[in-house]
Enzyme design. Structure first.
Site, PDB file in Angstrom:
ATOM      1  N   VAL A 103       0.873  -1.166   0.000  1.00 34.48           N
ATOM      2  CA  VAL A 103       0.000   0.000   0.000  1.00 34.48           C
ATOM      3  C   VAL A 103       0.912   1.218   0.000  1.00 34.48           C
ATOM      4  O   VAL A 103       1.745   1.375   0.898  1.00 34.48           O
ATOM      5  CB  VAL A 103      -0.936   0.029   1.217  1.00 34.48           C
ATOM      6  N   ASN A 127      20.069  -6.819 -14.613  1.00 32.81           N
ATOM      7  CA  ASN A 127      20.663  -7.767 -15.554  1.00 32.81           C
ATOM      8  C   ASN A 127      21.346  -7.080 -16.730  1.00 32.81           C
ATOM      9  O   ASN A 127      22.176  -6.207 -16.542  1.00 32.81           O
ATOM     10  CB  ASN A 127      19.600  -8.768 -16.023  1.00 32.81           C
ATOM     11  N   GLY A 149       9.866   1.916   0.954  1.00 30.35           N
ATOM     12  CA  GLY A 149       9.487   2.718   2.110  1.00 30.35           C
ATOM     13  C   GLY A 149      10.573   3.680   2.552  1.00 30.35           C
ATOM     14  O   GLY A 149      11.664   3.738   1.978  1.00 30.35           O
TER      15      GLY A 149
END
Length: 634
Positions: A297, A500, A551
């Site tokens: 969220v 990558n 976050g």
């Protein structure tokens, strides 16, 4: 002293020759100038030796060679979750001296499973170690020799050579696999036993195919996972390191260097910062709680705020969230807040969230939920408790990661423990969800990339109200582009990850193609992130609409937010910062102009929602002031 006299002329000449470059003067001081030339120069320009050598140095430097790459150094380091990854250092020859210019650390390509078995974890660690060791070998040997004497500012040439090298390695791997298959086939023919067919694994693979035969007739099968070539980190790491070196020798920030590469060396007059998608809550899919649909969220600050103000607002909400998630007994269990008055009301239904008191590797809080409404109501409560309103002061985005939920035996998504929905039912559920909670302005991976018809349906139903973003479909950049088209389902935009064998030129080409097709670009952090903050410069230089960094915890993620704040300050100081905007796309049969966010978001004052959710799919009801007791989105 008379103007025009000999002494006056000498002083004027000295003033013109003041300020020579000290470094060049020191270098040329040790070189003997021929005596006749020195006498002639002293007669014409009676200057001090330091001034003379400095002026000569200034003149000769105009004809000196541009810095070139002289050495690449690769080494194994650790990423933000303690896994091995690749670091690439670039050394250049500058004024005949070897100088370390910069380095870059790659993010790991593999996702971190929440409940991986010990055998799977051990195999993944071995594969990761082998890949990093091979990448280090490529950098220190082949690439070191191949890129020597190239200018770091010539990104196109470097990336072209890296692409050719990678293609060669892929062909070599295919040749080895072909020889192994031929050897296995020969062994199977010579053994002449019933079990010989099992050597190739084909017979065993056929058994699960029979079980899912019914499901495969109703849903498209999952596309095969693209194999990652062992050592491919060397390609992406070297390309990004060269880009950083090019910016360094040009004495400009990396984001401006990327912008110049994208716009053919035309410097943009203004630049827009990407809006951050800050992950605040992770509903752990393997927790004892029932909810499986929500992986992240995220909060999105409004465009009217500066980045600094937006981050401060998110931090305030995060503090309130931590207070609400305290263990029972310390604070009351969170209840739905009245969006008008900012007060909490007891609905008579006690269902506190399970606070696990842990920080995810994504840098956010972890909690378990039993239904889809719980994390949304918790966010609403936290905002209202500090005087903010969702949909006006801050917006929500949800990463559904639906590709992780498909039960291929049943042919349905398991959104809650024991609760399954077909792809068509998922579309109806999302329409109901956005109608009920219109402050959600982005859904990431609401469906598998294989469910293309359902992607089209959900875009037509919700495209004018929120962004429908494909992240799993955009993981491998090499599969996104076919000729001049984007090989993705109908969607609002994609999340691009620098992993990558991705090269800087690939991102520039792909974002230009996305811009031309009215898709938004989001630069995203992989699960295994590193402390390198180059991703932020890439997002700014490429003109990404959003940036998804995780976050506001863990150093490898916070350092990127700090870099974004520093770029905002620099652009504001230079008066080249342009305010961004949010525009949704109406996916209809006839082309329509993009709508402004203010045209599709609900008004600040909202009425209550009736108990039965029976609104038409395209109607946008108001945000509820209080949730009915028996209403759940399952």
């Amino acid at each position: 002293m008379e103007p025009g006299g000999r002494r006056w002329q000498q002083q004027q000449q000295q003033r013109r020759l003041q300020g020579p470059r000290q470094e060049a003067a020191e270098y040329y001081r040790g070189h003997r100038v021929p005596q006749r030339m020195e006498e002639a120069l002293n007669t014409l320009f009676p200057l001090r030796p330091a001034d003379l050598y400095g002026e000569l140095a200034n003149y000769i430097c105009k004809f000196s060679k541009a810095p070139v790459i002289c050495k690449l150094v690769g080494r194994k380091v650790l990423d933000g979750v303690g896994q091995p990854t690749l670091e690439v250092e670039i050394y250049c020859t500058v004024k005949n001296y070897e100088k370390r210019i910069c380095s870059t650390v790659m993010s790991s390509h593999s996702q971190i499973p929440e409940n991986a078995s010990p055998d799977t974890t051990e195999a993944d660690e071995k594969e990761r170690n082998d890949s990093v060791n091979t990448a280090v070998e490529w950098v220190n040997e082949s690439l070191n020799t191949m890129l020597r004497d190239l200018e770091p500012t010539d990104q196109c040439k470097v990336d072209e050579m890296l692409g050719e090298y990678f293609t060669k390695k892929v062909e070599e791997k295919k040749e080895v696999q072909k020889q192994e298959e031929e050897a296995e086939a020969t062994l199977a023919l010579t053994s002449c036993t019933p079990s010989a067919t099992e050597l190739t694994g084909k017979k065993k693979a056929a058994k699960p195919g029979k079980k899912v035969a019914v499901a495969e007739r109703t849903i498209p099968p999952a596309e095969p996972v693209e194999s990652v070539l062992c050592g491919s980190l060397a390609i992406g790491g070297t390309s990004l390191a060269v880009a950083k070196a090019g910016a360094s020798v040009s004495r400009i920030p990396l984001y401006l260097h990327i912008a110049l590469l994208k716009h053919d060396q035309d410097s943009p007059e203004e630049m827009t910062l990407p809006l951050p998608m800050v992950t605040l809550l992770s509903c752990e899919k393997m927790s004892p709680a029932k909810l499986k649909l929500v992986k992240e969220v995220m909060l999105i600050p409004p465009v009217q705020l500066s980045l600094k103000q937006g981050i401060e607002r998110v931090l305030d909400i995060q503090k309130e969230m931590m207070r609400l998630l305290e263990p029972p007994g310390k604070v009351p269990s969170p209840q739905l807040a009245d969006s008008k008055k900012g007060r909490a009301h007891n609905t008579g239904k006690k269902a506190p969230l399970q606070a696990l008191k842990r920080i995810s590797h994504l840098g956010c809080l972890i909690t378990g939920c039993d239904n889809l409404e719980q994390p949304l109501l918790l966010m609403q409560t936290a905002c209202n408790n500090i005087g903010l309103e969702l949909g006006t002061d801050v917006y929500l985005a949800i990463n559904c990661a639906a590709h992780e939920l498909m039960d291929y035996v049943k042919g349905k998504y398991e959104i809650l423990s024991g609760t399954f929905k077909s792809p068509d039912e998922m579309v109806d559920m999302y329409v109901e969800l956005i109608n009920k909670f219109p402050f959600i302005i982005a859904l990431i991976d609401p469906l598998r990339k294989e469910d293309r018809q359902q992607w089209s349906n959900i875009c037509r139903a919700l495209g004018s109200k929120c962004y429908l973003i494909a992240e799993d479909a955009a993981t491998y950049i090499s599969k996104l582009k076919i000729d001049q088209n984007i090989n993705i389902p109908m969607c609002s935009g994609v999340v691009l990850k620098y992993i990558n064998q991705t090269k800087v030129s690939d991102l520039i080409e792909l974002t230009g193609l996305l811009d031309g097709q009215r898709h938004i670009t989001i630069l995203g952090s992989p699960d295994g992130e590193s402390s390198d903050d180059s991703l932020v410069d890439l997002a700014v230089g490429l003109g990404a609409r959003f940036i998804k960094l995780g976050g506001l915890s863990r150093g490898e993620r916070v350092t990127k937010y700090n870099r974004l704040l520093a770029i905002e300050e620099e652009l504001a100081k230079n008066r080249t910062l342009r305010e961004g905007n949010l525009e949704f796309i109406a996916f209809t049969e006839e082309s329509q102009p993009e709508k402004q966010l203010s045209d599709v978001l609900p008004p600040s004052k909202q009425d209550s929602l009736p108990p039965q959710l029976s609104q038409p799919a395209l109607q946008v009801p108001s945000l509820p002031a209080q949730l009915p007791e028996n209403s759940t989105l399952t």
